[in-house]
Design an enzyme around this catalytic site. Structure first.
Site, PDB file in Angstrom:
ATOM      1  N   SER A 115      11.809 -18.827   7.437  1.00  0.00           N
ATOM      2  CA  SER A 115      11.372 -17.113   7.419  1.00  0.00           C
ATOM      3  C   SER A 115      11.620 -16.570   8.625  1.00  0.00           C
ATOM      4  CB  SER A 115      11.159 -16.962   6.483  1.00  0.00           C
ATOM      5  OG  SER A 115      11.630 -15.538   6.200  1.00  0.00           O
ATOM      6  N   ASP A 165      16.716 -21.778  21.596  1.00  0.00           N
ATOM      7  CA  ASP A 165      17.105 -21.569  21.886  1.00  0.00           C
ATOM      8  C   ASP A 165      17.765 -21.399  23.859  1.00  0.00           C
ATOM      9  OD1 ASP A 165      19.092 -21.645  19.908  1.00  0.00           O
ATOM     10  OD2 ASP A 165      19.165 -18.793  19.662  1.00  0.00           O
ATOM     11  N   LYS A 196      15.716 -19.728   5.579  1.00  0.00           N
ATOM     12  CA  LYS A 196      15.788 -18.778   4.674  1.00  0.00           C
ATOM     13  C   LYS A 196      16.197 -18.060   6.143  1.00  0.00           C
ATOM     14  CE  LYS A 196      13.556 -15.288   2.365  1.00  0.00           C
ATOM     15  NZ  LYS A 196      13.915 -14.185   3.304  1.00  0.00           N
TER      16      LYS A 196
END
Length: 477
Positions: free
Chosen positions: A312, A323, A337
């Site tokens: 999460s 990224d 999740k």
């Protein structure tokens, strides 16, 4: 009654001692309502009436309706659930990092309570409770037949009170009896250590209201002896927590206003972008802790450690840093999740926790049921062994992975030119390494030690070796 009981037992992924990613929301009354399915509601009324008249024992109206609501939600996905007054109160208290109990994150499997992870330095952790343990009896009460919420209630209690757990463990021929003393669980969500050779170690165990500010404070302490040569951000076994805290932690390492994550769902208010800006990481607080950030925090070479217990909010942080190529992600694939739960208060101090959206990384990658694949796969032990873990994709009724947001409006855009935001790199190639969360090594191999920044921690050692290698390369003329 049994049909409602069975529906309730399908609830999985509820935390028995830690948090999952939440957004508390007071949704306005919608101007238009969807039409109600008259025929289906008539069938429901007939079943309700049949139970009231013919069930072997009397059942109250409130109990039947509560079980119906619970069954409705738990059949949607593992994280949508009904919260009675006690559970709702526990959830609210838990966001502040303090609650009563024994300190374990749990789910449900085959009618038994399955330990997802013990919380560090809690009664369960100190007693040796392990991920994957199946709790089949709490004191003298068999778990079979209880809902997960009911089981969690029995495990909680007043501090200093005693509790016995009967556990089934893989590789053990006999049940294990564990005696515990309940205590107030105060989770210290951030820990750090300055290593002798000039490298910093920062561990985030969960994302609470004060986690972002705590990260900045620990970074200040790590920088006091002098510039760091490198930093390891340890997110292993971090089950997540509050979204704004994940944004704040990410903001500590990325340029201001950088896109951290986006959410996409059916409702208009489920489509949102979250940036490294005070409006998104501060919640009702005027204290912008990022202003106290040491300058080197955004430039120091970094490695982020993740594993199958990283879920999460921790996946949001790892995905954002990956990224932007701000850090190298190392370890094993994370939990997966990638869904947003909105808590909707109901009358009687109850609430429902409803999955309303999916998370996406800055590049638009969906985390759901896939997780964050590390740039460098490193198992937990030197012989290639990693403990077998429960992951999102293993949960019943889990949401499927959407590789792109449902609408172009919700898709993050690459800034056309520098304007204070970090430029997004090209989409990384999918990790071709095999799933590394299976225990393929010696089951008796020594796994990471509980000691902070232990020298026996194989993954941490490899992260430091990588940072030292990068330091050597940079220092060459």
């Amino acid at each position: 009654m049994s049909m409602w009981k069975q529906a309730g037992l399908l609830c999985a992924g509820v935390l028995g001692g830690v948090l999952i990613t939440l957004q508390f929301s007071a949704l306005a009354e919608k101007e238009t309502r969807t039409s109600l399915p008259v025929e289906e509601l008539r069938t429901f009324a007939e079943v309700f009436n049949a139970i009231k008249k013919g069930y072997v024992e009397p059942v109250g109206d409130k109990a039947l309706i509560t079980h119906a609501i619970s069954g409705m939600l738990s059949n949607l996905d593992p994280h949508s659930t009904y919260l009675d007054a006690d559970a709702f109160k526990d959830l609210q208290v838990g966001t502040q990092g303090e609650f009563g109990g024994i300190g374990i994150e749990v789910g449900m499997e085959d009618g038994l309570v399955k330990v997802v992870s013990p919380i560090e330095d809690t009664p369960a952790d100190r007693a040796g409770v392990k991920p994957g343990d199946l709790i089949f009896k709490i004191d003298d009460t068999l778990v079979k037949g209880l809902t997960l919420t009911e089981a969690v209630k029995r495990m909680r209690g007043k501090p200093q009170s005693q509790i016995r757990l009967s556990i089934l463990r893989k590789g053990e021929s006999k049940p294990i009896e564990v005696a515990l003393t309940r205590e107030v669980i105060k989770v210290q969500s951030v820990k750090s250590k300055r290593l002798d050779d000039g490298y910093g170690y920062l561990r985030v165990t969960s994302f609470q209201e004060n986690t972002g500010a705590a990260v900045v404070k620990h970074l200040q302490d790590l920088a006091k002896p002098g510039p760091m040569k490198g930093l390891v951000l340890d997110l292993r076994n971090d089950p997540g927590g509050l979204l704004n805290s994940a944004v704040g932690v990410s903001a500590a390492f990325l340029p201001p206003d950088s896109l951290i994550t986006s959410t996409d769902g059916r409702a208009p208010d489920a489509k949102h972008e979250f940036h490294a800006s005070p409006a998104d990481y501060l919640r009702g607080s005027r204290d912008d802790y990022i202003k106290r950030l040491p300058a080197e925090a955004r430039t120091v070479p970094m490695v982020v450690l993740v594993n199958g217990g990283s879920a999460s909010a921790s996946e949001i942080v790892a995905g954002a840093l990956q990224d932007y190529k701000r850090a190298i992600v190392m370890g094993t694939t994370s939990f997966g999740k990638g869904s947003v739960q909105t808590v909707l208060p109901l009358p009687g101090n109850t609430a429902i926790k409803l999955t309303t959206a999916r998370y996406f990384t800055p590049l638009g990658r969906s985390i759901q049921a896939k997780g964050i694949s590390p740039d460098i796969v490193v198992e937990e032990t030197s012989n290639g062994g990693s403990r077998q873990r429960l992951r999102e994709a293993n949960l019943d009724h889990h949401l499927e992975n959407n590789t792109q947001p449902a609408t172009e409006a919700a898709k993050p855009e690459v800034p056309a030119k520098p304007s204070g935001k970090a430029p997004l790199p090209a989409q990384p190639k999918p990790d071709e390494a095999k799933d590394s969360d299976q225990d393929e090594g010696d089951e008796t191999a020594e796994l990471p030690n509980r000691e902070l920044a232990s020298k026996k921690d194989y993954q941490l050692t490899q992260a430091l070796n990588l940072l030292k290698g990068m330091q050597i390369i940079r220092s060459k003329p």
